[in-house]
Motif scaffolding. Structure first.
Motif, PDB file in Angstrom:
ATOM      1  N   GLY A  15       0.702  -1.263  -0.009  1.00  0.00           N
ATOM      2  CA  GLY A  15       0.214  -0.083  -0.082  1.00  0.00           C
ATOM      3  C   GLY A  15       0.834   1.196   0.173  1.00  0.00           C
ATOM      4  O   GLY A  15       0.436   2.418  -0.071  1.00  0.00           O
ATOM      5  N   VAL A  16       2.326   1.131   0.310  1.00  0.00           N
ATOM      6  CA  VAL A  16       3.002   2.311   0.169  1.00  0.00           C
ATOM      7  C   VAL A  16       2.948   3.023  -1.417  1.00  0.00           C
ATOM      8  O   VAL A  16       3.505   2.635  -2.249  1.00  0.00           O
ATOM      9  CB  VAL A  16       4.391   2.088   0.625  1.00  0.00           C
ATOM     10  N   ALA A  17       2.606   4.223  -1.217  1.00  0.00           N
ATOM     11  CA  ALA A  17       2.349   4.934  -2.520  1.00  0.00           C
ATOM     12  C   ALA A  17       3.698   5.053  -3.485  1.00  0.00           C
ATOM     13  O   ALA A  17       3.660   4.844  -4.366  1.00  0.00           O
ATOM     14  CB  ALA A  17       1.546   6.179  -2.232  1.00  0.00           C
ATOM     15  N   TYR A  18       4.675   5.680  -2.643  1.00  0.00           N
ATOM     16  CA  TYR A  18       5.933   5.938  -3.429  1.00  0.00           C
ATOM     17  C   TYR A  18       6.889   4.572  -3.519  1.00  0.00           C
ATOM     18  O   TYR A  18       7.849   4.846  -4.408  1.00  0.00           O
ATOM     19  CB  TYR A  18       6.737   7.056  -2.722  1.00  0.00           C
ATOM     20  N   PHE A  19       6.597   3.573  -2.980  1.00  0.00           N
ATOM     21  CA  PHE A  19       7.638   2.362  -3.256  1.00  0.00           C
ATOM     22  C   PHE A  19       7.366   1.863  -4.607  1.00  0.00           C
ATOM     23  O   PHE A  19       6.093   1.989  -5.077  1.00  0.00           O
ATOM     24  CB  PHE A  19       7.294   1.315  -2.200  1.00  0.00           C
TER      25      PHE A  19
END
Lengths: 319, 298
Positions: free
Chosen positions: A55-59
């Motif tokens: 869910g981590v947006a910038y990963f």
């Protein structure tokens, strides 16, 4: 016989087999440490290579992040009930694994330079060798005779060595800007830096080697009828030749260390240019490959020279 | 030695006396005239040699002997021209010695062979330096190699040879130049006892077979008596001539003579001159005993 005593006897030679084995180990041990750090996930590995961003947006997939940040983001995800990111422990990009460097070793020669006019790797290496050749040859042509004169005549010792002692404390790279002003930005200032880096040391080292020649050989020659000029060419020169040869081998190593600075002066070129260029593109595997290559070239030349020396000076073979 | 009933070292058999008479009639090759050498030192000057005066006749064998520090090495270096006297002079065939020259060959204790040259080329070295042609030099070198018994080692390098062989090469190398006199500075000092006595025999043989005058420095009493016609005995502080002894041992010499009365008498005289008993007294060890075990057999 006590085996342990045999391996660690003070100032005793080891058998040929053991010497070989240890020589091999001296290369294998660092390689083992490097492999351990590279291939064992629980040793060092301060980064995480993302395999699933969750869910981590910038990963993103294959992205490298600090483990701390990775854990913090995942903690946020757990709190918010979103899917956690996943990844494997990884080392920073500046420490490639051995196999990557080996790969780079081959691909670096096969990869066309990014800009069309840039040299290929083998062209860079050739360029470096040329610069070293000219710089070192020039310095030997002048430095060896001058050193022999210094070691032979007190006159030359007194008039030459004090000034050289003064100059040799100035680091050769400090002359870089001056050399560019004098000689332009092409290869001339680079050759000059190699020259400055080796010439002054060479005069002193050769002078010393000459002074170490057993004085009684000179006296014996004199009682056999040798006069000054003959003493120099028939006793001093042949007498110091094996040590002179060894000095040259050591000084050639110095020339390589000055090469790296020399090549960054003016228009950068050669293998250092390649290293810098690859570091800019973050191709650290290529950087390692190039550094290792310098080591291999140096070691190979030295071993070849040693081998030649073995045949040139048969009377030195007792060791 | 004191219990033996020895003749005086001055006593000479008629044939020995006749030999010395003949030697004295031969021309003088080397004249050492009132030679002095002073080294400037930090605590004042050090006198190494004081008023050294003697002559050497053609084909004579002279030994110079003395305790360490008597200046015998300084003396031979001056004779070779490697050092300069501060007073007096050395004449070779009535010409003043002014520096090293091939007419005075020298053999050093430390061999001083050129390690980069083979045995043959080592012996050729002097001939090449004195501008002889390559063919002549090689021919001569091979002859000298034969003379010192090293024919199988002509193309070997010095480091492949034993100490005794190296010194034979050094002798051949010096003689190949046909010097007027051969100066030898403790040449066998570094050799083991057995090689040493072998070398002494070789040297006497070479001396018999070659027209050469020899000045030989040693600190070994037996060596001096065994080799020399006359022995120049130097004393210390400063180095000066104590006595010049005519050795009364007949020639040809052989090792059996080491125990003859004349040999022992000469050796005893040398002993008295070089190691006088009163000089050694203060060097006695203190009597400190650490054990009594096994005393009954000591």
């Amino acid at each position: 016989m006590n085996t342990r005593k045999h391996w660690f006897a003070i100032r005793k030679d080891l058998s040929g087999q053991r010497s070989w084995l240890l020589g091999l180990c001296s290369f294998l041990l660092p390689l083992c440490i490097w492999s351990l750090v590279s291939y064992t996930p629980w040793i060092w590995h301060p980064m995480v290579r993302i395999s699933d961003p969750g869910g981590v947006a910038y990963f993103q997939k294959d992205m490298l992040v600090d483990r701390e940040i990775f854990n913090k983001e995942n903690a946020f995800m757990r709190e918010g009930g979103e899917s956690e990111a996943r990844g494997e422990p990884a080392n920073p990009i500046y420490l490639p694994a051995p196999h990557q460097v080996v790969q780079a070793f081959i691909t670096a020669f096969q990869t066309a330079p990014i800009r069309r006019n840039d040299p290929w790797l083998h062209q860079s290496i050739l360029h470096s060798i040329t610069v070293i050749f000219y710089g070192f040859t020039l310095s030997a042509i002048l430095g060896v005779p001058l050193g022999i004169l210094c070691g032979t005549f007190a006159f030359f010792t007194r008039i030459i060595e004090p000034f050289i002692d003064f100059i040799r404390y100035m680091p050769a790279p400090a002359f870089g800007a001056l050399m560019v002003a004098f000689l332009g930005i092409a290869d001339a200032p680079k050759v000059a830096i190699i020259f400055i880096g080796t010439f002054f040391q060479m005069v002193l080292v050769v002078g010393n080697t000459t002074r170490l020649l057993d004085k009684s050989l000179l006296e014996a020659a004199q009682t056999l009828g040798a006069t000054s000029k003959k003493l120099i060419f028939h006793v001093i020169v042949p007498g110091i030749l094996p040590n002179l040869y060894r000095d040259m081998r050591i000084l050639l190593g110095w020339a390589w260390t000055y090469l790296i600075v020399a090549e960054l002066i003016g228009a950068s070129s050669g293998i250092s240019w390649f290293i810098n260029q690859q570091a800019k593109y973050r191709n650290y595997d290529n950087v390692f490959a190039a550094i290792v290559m310098i080591g291999i070239i140096g070691l190979t030349t030295d071993q070849i020279l040693r081998f030649i020396g073995h045949y040139l000076f048969p009377w030195e073979r007792r060791n | 030695m004191n219990n033996l009933n020895l003749p005086s070292y001055l006593e000479q058999e008629p044939d020995v006396r006749a030999r010395f008479k003949k030697i004295r009639q031969r021309p003088v090759i080397l004249e050492v005239q009132h030679l002095g050498k002073v080294f400037p030192g930090a605590d004042g000057d050090i006198v190494a040699l004081h008023d050294i005066l003697f002559n050497i006749h053609r084909r004579e064998f002279i030994c110079v002997i003395g305790a360490s520090g008597c200046g015998k090495s300084t003396l031979i270096r001056i004779l070779a021209g490697l050092d300069y006297p501060t007073s007096g002079q050395v004449l070779l065939d009535n010409q003043e010695v002014k520096g090293p020259s091939p007419d005075r060959g020298m053999v050093f204790q430390g061999y001083t062979l050129f390690p980069w040259l083979t045995i043959k080329k080592n012996i050729m070295f002097g001939l090449k330096m004195t501008n002889h042609g390559n063919n002549y030099a090689e021919e001569q070198a091979l002859q000298w190699i034969d003379l010192v018994g090293l024919s199988n080692f002509a193309n070997a390098y010095p480091h492949e040879l034993s100490g005794g062989m190296k010194q034979r090469v050094a002798i051949a190398r010096a003689l190949a130049n046909r010097p007027r006199i051969l100066l030898m500075d403790e040449p066998f000092g570094a050799l083991d006892a057995q090689t040493r006595s072998q070398m002494q025999a070789y040297l006497l043989q070479i001396w018999r077979n070659v027209d050469i005058t020899i000045l030989f420095i040693t600190h070994d009493l037996d060596e001096a008596v065994y080799l020399a016609d006359r022995i120049v005995v130097l004393g210390t502080h400063p180095g000066h001539i104590q006595e010049i002894i005519e050795v009364s041992v007949p020639r040809p010499r052989n090792p059996d003579q080491f125990l003859t009365p004349q040999f022992l008498a000469t050796k005893k005289r040398l002993e008295e001159l070089i190691h006088p008993p009163e000089k050694n007294r203060h060097e006695d060890l203190p009597m400190i005993r650490l054990t009594q075990a096994g005393d009954e057999v000591i």
